[in-house]
Each structure stands twice: as structure tokens, then as C-alpha cells.
Design a protein around this motif. Structure first.
Motif, mmCIF file in Angstrom:
data_model
loop_
_atom_site.group_PDB
_atom_site.id
_atom_site.type_symbol
_atom_site.label_atom_id
_atom_site.label_comp_id
_atom_site.label_asym_id
_atom_site.label_seq_id
_atom_site.Cartn_x
_atom_site.Cartn_y
_atom_site.Cartn_z
ATOM 1 N N MET A 1 0.643 -1.141 0.015
ATOM 2 C CA MET A 1 -0.274 0.096 0.122
ATOM 3 C C MET A 1 0.772 1.250 0.053
ATOM 4 N N ARG A 2 2.243 1.005 0.669
ATOM 5 C CA ARG A 2 2.922 2.419 0.575
ATOM 6 C C ARG A 2 3.965 2.153 -0.493
ATOM 7 N N PRO A 3 3.962 3.443 -1.256
ATOM 8 C CA PRO A 3 4.902 3.400 -2.271
ATOM 9 C C PRO A 3 6.202 3.310 -2.074
ATOM 10 N N GLU A 4 6.948 2.575 -3.087
ATOM 11 C CA GLU A 4 8.528 2.256 -2.754
ATOM 12 C C GLU A 4 9.193 3.782 -2.744
ATOM 13 N N PRO A 5 10.251 4.002 -1.856
ATOM 14 C CA PRO A 5 10.906 5.403 -1.928
ATOM 15 C C PRO A 5 11.814 5.356 -2.956
ATOM 16 N N PRO A 6 12.232 6.422 -3.556
ATOM 17 C CA PRO A 6 13.027 6.590 -4.410
ATOM 18 C C PRO A 6 14.330 6.199 -4.086
ATOM 19 N N ARG A 7 15.251 5.842 -5.035
ATOM 20 C CA ARG A 7 16.613 5.050 -4.627
ATOM 21 C C ARG A 7 17.549 6.394 -3.750
ATOM 22 N N ASP A 8 17.407 7.380 -4.243
ATOM 23 C CA ASP A 8 18.010 8.785 -3.672
ATOM 24 C C ASP A 8 17.379 9.193 -2.490
ATOM 25 N N ALA A 9 16.060 8.837 -2.160
ATOM 26 C CA ALA A 9 15.450 9.336 -1.016
ATOM 27 C C ALA A 9 16.305 9.381 0.460
ATOM 28 N N GLU A 10 16.209 10.525 1.179
ATOM 29 C CA GLU A 10 16.728 10.522 2.635
ATOM 30 C C GLU A 10 15.837 9.571 3.393
ATOM 31 N N THR A 11 16.577 8.478 3.888
ATOM 32 C CA THR A 11 15.974 7.533 4.841
ATOM 33 C C THR A 11 16.284 7.706 6.301
ATOM 34 N N VAL A 12 15.500 7.033 7.228
ATOM 35 C CA VAL A 12 15.676 7.224 8.687
ATOM 36 C C VAL A 12 16.872 6.529 9.149
ATOM 37 N N ALA A 13 17.285 5.471 8.174
ATOM 38 C CA ALA A 13 18.494 4.818 8.471
ATOM 39 C C ALA A 13 19.775 5.634 8.303
ATOM 40 N N GLY A 14 19.527 6.547 7.295
ATOM 41 C CA GLY A 14 20.787 7.422 7.027
ATOM 42 C C GLY A 14 20.852 8.572 8.041
ATOM 43 N N LEU A 15 19.802 8.712 8.539
ATOM 44 C CA LEU A 15 19.829 9.841 9.626
ATOM 45 C C LEU A 15 20.374 9.228 10.941
ATOM 46 N N GLY A 16 19.849 7.992 11.247
ATOM 47 C CA GLY A 16 20.313 7.419 12.402
ATOM 48 C C GLY A 16 19.222 7.772 13.623
ATOM 49 N N GLU A 17 19.156 6.887 14.623
ATOM 50 C CA GLU A 17 18.088 7.017 15.514
ATOM 51 C C GLU A 17 18.091 8.622 16.275
ATOM 52 N N PHE A 18 19.344 9.020 16.552
ATOM 53 C CA PHE A 18 19.331 10.364 17.441
ATOM 54 C C PHE A 18 19.275 11.335 16.529
ATOM 55 N N GLY A 19 19.846 11.131 15.315
ATOM 56 C CA GLY A 19 19.551 12.303 14.380
ATOM 57 C C GLY A 19 18.086 12.651 13.925
ATOM 58 N N LEU A 20 17.243 11.488 13.890
ATOM 59 C CA LEU A 20 15.809 11.381 13.736
ATOM 60 C C LEU A 20 15.023 12.127 14.828
ATOM 61 N N ILE A 21 15.688 11.830 16.106
ATOM 62 C CA ILE A 21 14.906 12.359 17.289
ATOM 63 C C ILE A 21 15.446 13.942 17.378
ATOM 64 N N ARG A 22 16.383 14.323 16.813
ATOM 65 C CA ARG A 22 16.747 15.735 16.938
ATOM 66 C C ARG A 22 16.034 16.539 15.971
ATOM 67 N N ARG A 23 15.726 15.767 14.722
ATOM 68 C CA ARG A 23 15.136 16.489 13.603
ATOM 69 C C ARG A 23 13.561 16.733 14.027
ATOM 70 N N VAL A 24 12.978 15.733 14.710
ATOM 71 C CA VAL A 24 11.467 16.139 15.024
ATOM 72 C C VAL A 24 10.975 16.648 16.320
ATOM 73 N N THR A 25 12.475 16.843 17.128
ATOM 74 C CA THR A 25 12.108 17.697 18.302
ATOM 75 C C THR A 25 12.515 18.918 18.412
ATOM 76 N N GLU A 26 13.484 19.361 17.738
ATOM 77 C CA GLU A 26 14.314 20.734 17.825
ATOM 78 C C GLU A 26 13.461 21.718 17.475
ATOM 79 N N GLY A 27 13.452 22.997 18.100
ATOM 80 C CA GLY A 27 12.612 24.013 17.769
ATOM 81 C C GLY A 27 11.131 24.039 18.174
ATOM 82 N N ARG A 28 10.951 22.613 18.943
ATOM 83 C CA ARG A 28 9.453 22.700 19.510
ATOM 84 C C ARG A 28 9.095 23.427 20.490
ATOM 85 N N ALA A 29 8.130 24.247 21.066
ATOM 86 C CA ALA A 29 7.983 24.753 21.923
ATOM 87 C C ALA A 29 7.160 23.748 22.920
#
Length: 322
Positions: A1-29
Motif C-alpha cells: 500500500m505504501r509507495p516504494e521510496p526513490p533510491r536517492d531518498a533520504e531515509t531514517v537509516a541514513g539519519l540514525g536514531e538520534f539524528g531523527l529524534i533531533r530532527r522531529v523535536t528541535e525548535g518545538r515549544a
């Protein structure tokens, strides 16, 4: 049901666990109930009452949501909303949510961005923040949300307190999500209002504490269908509940969709789940707050009836593994 990501798409594996956490929490009040938010071993949330109301829901891709029907932001909002509905159904005020995300390593970062944007938006709608959580790898996209609430010194409003003579009333929407599901199941994407109700529920967050302050004796949110959930209240309270259909306000949009699909809008309102409206029992008609709609009464006996008779359609609601 979910479309396949393009080969050059940035993935969560590329960011890593802590990189993703920083990405979705930084700047939030964070709002005042959050004393310590994401970034440490645990969050600290104010509990002035001395008690914490807590609820957890798990949403699995393909079971609770489909990314070909909903975008990531809508899924994120739904994940938070269904949990907060349980908190306010106890008469509590939300104070925070913790989020667990499990997903494949090739999940696109933009999908995670959308999920968390929706979560932060819905949390803000309730006056709270995303205070922490966890992220792990998984073969399936799974979202787990734990919601917290404050009773503000009141007793919790449980589903077991209804008494004979009580008035039954609801707040919020009934039947809209079921109508949206019927539309999506036919392969359509409009009317937008009913399809949107299936994608993102709109629980009446203020109505739960309002009902508690007004003296509600029992309350729950309508997640599996009104009659099915009232069956839980009737069983827990050891009472009989009668629903009077003349008390329902059937919106013209539901009438239009039902006419187009050859369906009964009242059936959607009685048995459709996922709107996360609130239904409560009150000792007297005068205690039913504004914006609540009286739809029946509580009596001696057991079970749930509609206009004094057993409902002829299916009322079992959703149950996993059944």
C-alpha cells in the motif's frame, strides 16, 4: 500500500536514531505542564493533582491506517487524537504524550517528518506537547502513543458509574468516520468532510472535563461504535441503557452521502466507530452541559436497546483477533 521510496531518498537509516529524534523535536515549544521535555532519560510532566491518568494505543500500518488513504500528517494527528480521547473520557485534562515509532530503515525521512508534524499539531490542539518517546527499527510501520492527563482534584469518571434514572448524552460527531470509510471503500475521495473524518478524528477535548464538572456519573469515548461502547458501560454499571433515535441530529452531509451510497445514516451513527465522540450519563437533564445532545436514559436491567427494542443490525464493533 505504501509507495516504494526513490533510491536517492533520504531515509531514517541514513539519519540514525538520534539524528531523527533531533530532527522531529528541535525548535518545538513545550506548554507549561511539561517541566522537562525530550532529550533526557525520561520526561517530567506536572501532576498537580497527585494522580496521573494514562492511556496507550498502538496503530499499525494496514490495520489502523493506510498511507494510500491518508497522508503522514493525518496519520500522526489520528495517533495522538485517539489517545487523548481516552484521557478526556475520564474527565481529565491532557498534560502530554509520549510517542514510540517503529519503522523500516528505508522509511523516507519526509514520511517521519509528516507523522511528527501531525502529532505536534494535534498535541497543540489539546494544549500539550510531545514530551518524549522512543524509536526502533521494524519491518512494519507502528506508532505507539501514551497520553497523560490531570484530574484537577476530581474523581475519575469511569464507565461503571451510570445509575437508573440517569440521562444519556453525547458530544462530538457520530457516524462521520463510518461514512468516510464507506466512501473510501468505494474508491472515492470525496466529499472531503466525511473522508476527512475517517482520516483524522476530532474528539471534543473540552467536553470531557466539562462533563466531569457537571456531575457526569459515567463516560467513555466512542471508538468501536456507539451501541457497542454503550454495551461496555451497561455491563460495567450493571444497568440497562435505551437510546432514543429522535435525539440524534443527522447532519445533511451524512444524509447526502447515505443517499448516494444507498446506506442508512442512522446505522452509521449507531454502529460506526473512530469518531471518538464522548457519551456520558448525567443524574438530571439540567446537568447536561451545552453542546451535549441527550439521546436516551439509563434504567434497571441489562443490555442496550434502541427505541425500546433490540437493534436489528450488527452492533459488535471492532475487536482485534476476532
Amino acid at each position: 500500500m505504501r509507495p516504494e521510496p526513490p533510491r536517492d531518498a533520504e531515509t531514517v537509516a541514513g539519519l540514525g536514531e538520534f539524528g531523527l529524534i533531533r530532527r522531529v523535536t528541535e525548535g518545538r515549544a513545550q506548554p507549561p505542564p511539561t517541566l522537562l521535555g525530550p532529550g533526557d532519560d525520561a520526561a517530567v510532566v506536572a501532576a498537580a493533582d497527585g494522580r496521573v491518568v494514562a492511556s496507550t494505543d498502538v496503530l499499525v500500518e494496514g490495520v489502523h491506517f493506510r498511507l494510500d488513504w491518508s497522508n503522514p500528517e493525518q496519520v500522526g494527528r489520528k495517533a495522538v487524537a485517539v489517545n487523548l480521547a481516552d484521557i478526556v473520557a475520564m474527565g481529565a485534562v491532557p498534560t502530554g504524550v509520549l510517542v514510540g515509532l517503529a519503522c523500516p530503515g528505508d522509511t523516507r525521512v519526509e514520511l517521519a517528518d509528516g507523522l511528527f508534524a501531525g502529532m505536534w499539531q494535534e498535541a497543540a490542539n489539546a494544549g500539550i506537547g510531545v514530551v518524549g518517546g522512543d524509536m526502533v527499527t521494524s519491518e512494519t510501520l507502528v506508532i505507539s502513543v501514551t497520553a497523560l492527563g490531570d484530574l484537577e482534584g476530581r474523581a475519575p469518571v469511569t464507565r461503571s458509574g451510570a445509575r437508573p434514572g440517569d440521562v444519556l448524552a453525547y458530544a462530538g460527531r457520530l457516524g462521520w468516520a463510518a461514512a468516510g470509510l464507506a466512501v473510501l471503500g468505494r474508491g472515492f475521495r470525496s466529499p472531503v468532510a466525511v473522508v476527512g473524518a475517517q482520516r483524522v478524528p476530532e474528539p471534543p477535548y473540552a467536553a470531557g472535563p466539562q462533563a466531569a464538572r457537571a456531575g457526569a456519573t459515567a463516560m467513555l469515548d466512542v471508538s468501536d461504535g456507539l451501541l457497542a461502547d454503550l454495551g461496555h458501560m451497561a455491563a460495567a454499571s450493571e444497568v440497562a441503557i435505551n437510546v432514543r433515535t429522535e435525539g440524534f441530529e443527522v447532519h445533511q452531509r451524512l444524509l447526502d452521502v447515505a443517499s448516494a451510497l444507498g446506506a442508512d445514516p442512522l446505522h452509521w451513527m449507531l454502529t460506526g466507530g473512530e469518531d471518538h465522540a464522548l457519551v456520558a450519563a448525567f443524574p438530571t437533564p439540567g446537568q447536561v452541559p451545552d453542546d451535549w445532545h441527550p439521546i436516551g436514559w439509563v434504567g434497571k436491567g441489562s443490555g442496550v436497546t434502541v427505541d425500546g427494542r433490540p437493534y436489528e443490525g450488527p452492533t459488535n464493533g471492532w475487536e482485534h483477533w476476532r
